[in-house]
Enzyme design. Sequence first.
Site, PDB file in Angstrom:
ATOM      1  N   ALA A 129       0.853  -1.191   0.000  1.00 34.75           N
ATOM      2  CA  ALA A 129       0.000   0.000   0.000  1.00 34.75           C
ATOM      3  C   ALA A 129       0.887   1.238   0.000  1.00 34.75           C
ATOM      4  CB  ALA A 129      -0.935   0.006   1.212  1.00 34.75           C
ATOM      5  N   SER A 131       0.987   4.172  -3.182  1.00 36.63           N
ATOM      6  CA  SER A 131       0.063   5.139  -3.774  1.00 36.63           C
ATOM      7  C   SER A 131      -1.387   4.745  -3.522  1.00 36.63           C
ATOM      8  CB  SER A 131       0.325   5.246  -5.281  1.00 36.63           C
ATOM      9  OG  SER A 131       1.637   5.703  -5.529  1.00 36.63           O
ATOM     10  N   GLN A 266      28.130  25.663 -29.380  1.00 37.11           N
ATOM     11  CA  GLN A 266      26.690  25.958 -29.417  1.00 37.11           C
ATOM     12  C   GLN A 266      25.863  24.829 -28.802  1.00 37.11           C
ATOM     13  OE1 GLN A 266      25.799  26.975 -33.516  1.00 37.11           O
ATOM     14  NE2 GLN A 266      26.206  29.146 -33.142  1.00 37.11           N
ATOM     15  N   GLU A 351       5.937  10.972  -1.789  1.00 34.36           N
ATOM     16  CA  GLU A 351       4.784  11.875  -1.683  1.00 34.36           C
ATOM     17  C   GLU A 351       3.955  11.884  -2.967  1.00 34.36           C
ATOM     18  OE1 GLU A 351       5.059  15.641   0.308  1.00 34.36           O
ATOM     19  OE2 GLU A 351       6.867  15.014   1.379  1.00 34.36           O
TER      20      GLU A 351
END
Length: 368
Positions: A129, A131, A266, A351
Amino acid sequence: MSRFAHYGWPFFEERHAKLAAQAEAWARDSLAHAHGDDADAICRRLVQDLGCAGYLDYAVGETPDVRSIALLREVFAYHAGLADFAFVMQGLGSGAISLAGSEALKKKYLPAAARGEAIAAFALSEPDAGSDVQAMTTCARRQGSGWVLEGTKTWISNGGIADFYVTFAKADEGISAFVVDAKEVDASERIHIVAPHPMATVKYNGARGELLGEAGQGFKLAMRNLDIFRTTVAAAALGFARRALDEALGRARERRMFNQTLADFQLTQAKLADMATAIDAAALLAYRSAWTKDVRKARVTREAAMAKMYATEAAQQVIDDAVQICGGLGVMRGHPVERLYREVRALRIYEGATEVQKLIIARELLKQ
């Protein structure tokens, strides 16, 4: 390009620019020790140092200023990933107590956390468990006037060094939040990740906990807490990315090849332009979310998800580009961009992983 130019944006007040300058000076003088493999010892000292310096007051409290937390994370992450980690975990780990704890629980835990005398942890994820919070199996049952918890949490930051764990478990009423003292749990099973952090699997075998808020309201409480701190993950990503850009600029200016510097090519200039633009775009998203939360007092579910998703993905690319510009130095153990390469990866997962943020954004759009 000043690293502090964005504190002149309309999202901020004069006090924020002053705080950032103070934190920068402190970080330059105080974070030389914040790198190494002994993450436990480093984090314990960092929590104490951050508390003594007064910075934990911004993370731990009943009226958090998200912009202050975010800019401090940006400054600390620029200098040391573990400093950012130690700072924010005190806030995330104690946030539910600030939001829903009784006056007695606030008095017991918050002042010590703000002083750096007690280390906090936030225990939500489980082996099956992450997300999918609804798949949680850790349970809590009433026992007399208290609660007893059974189950296992994993990927718990500060696991093994924390003094208390804000823990989410299923009760008869639904997911509920509890504060559990470290002596009640077994956090001896440590987890070692690519960038050393204190982390463990935490087992609750009859652990006694104290209820935070109302039983059955734990999921909403966890989301309210994450609503504050998810935005600041984007700010930590900014700190990492800005450091990577500075390292890349320095290397590009000094590295000579084919009778010119790397910066004269460049292809290098194009890469640096992309890096700088991505950083500014991420900063705009991050501090829009923080401003919306602080000033408009509004929910920032969509704004925080956008900020976290974009800033963490952009930081990963910026740091990868910095490694490429630095060449062999970029993969040398201990070089700043090598360290950043390991530190940034977790931000795209914890998170709420990037994929979850996309689902949140889409869901919020479809509600309109």
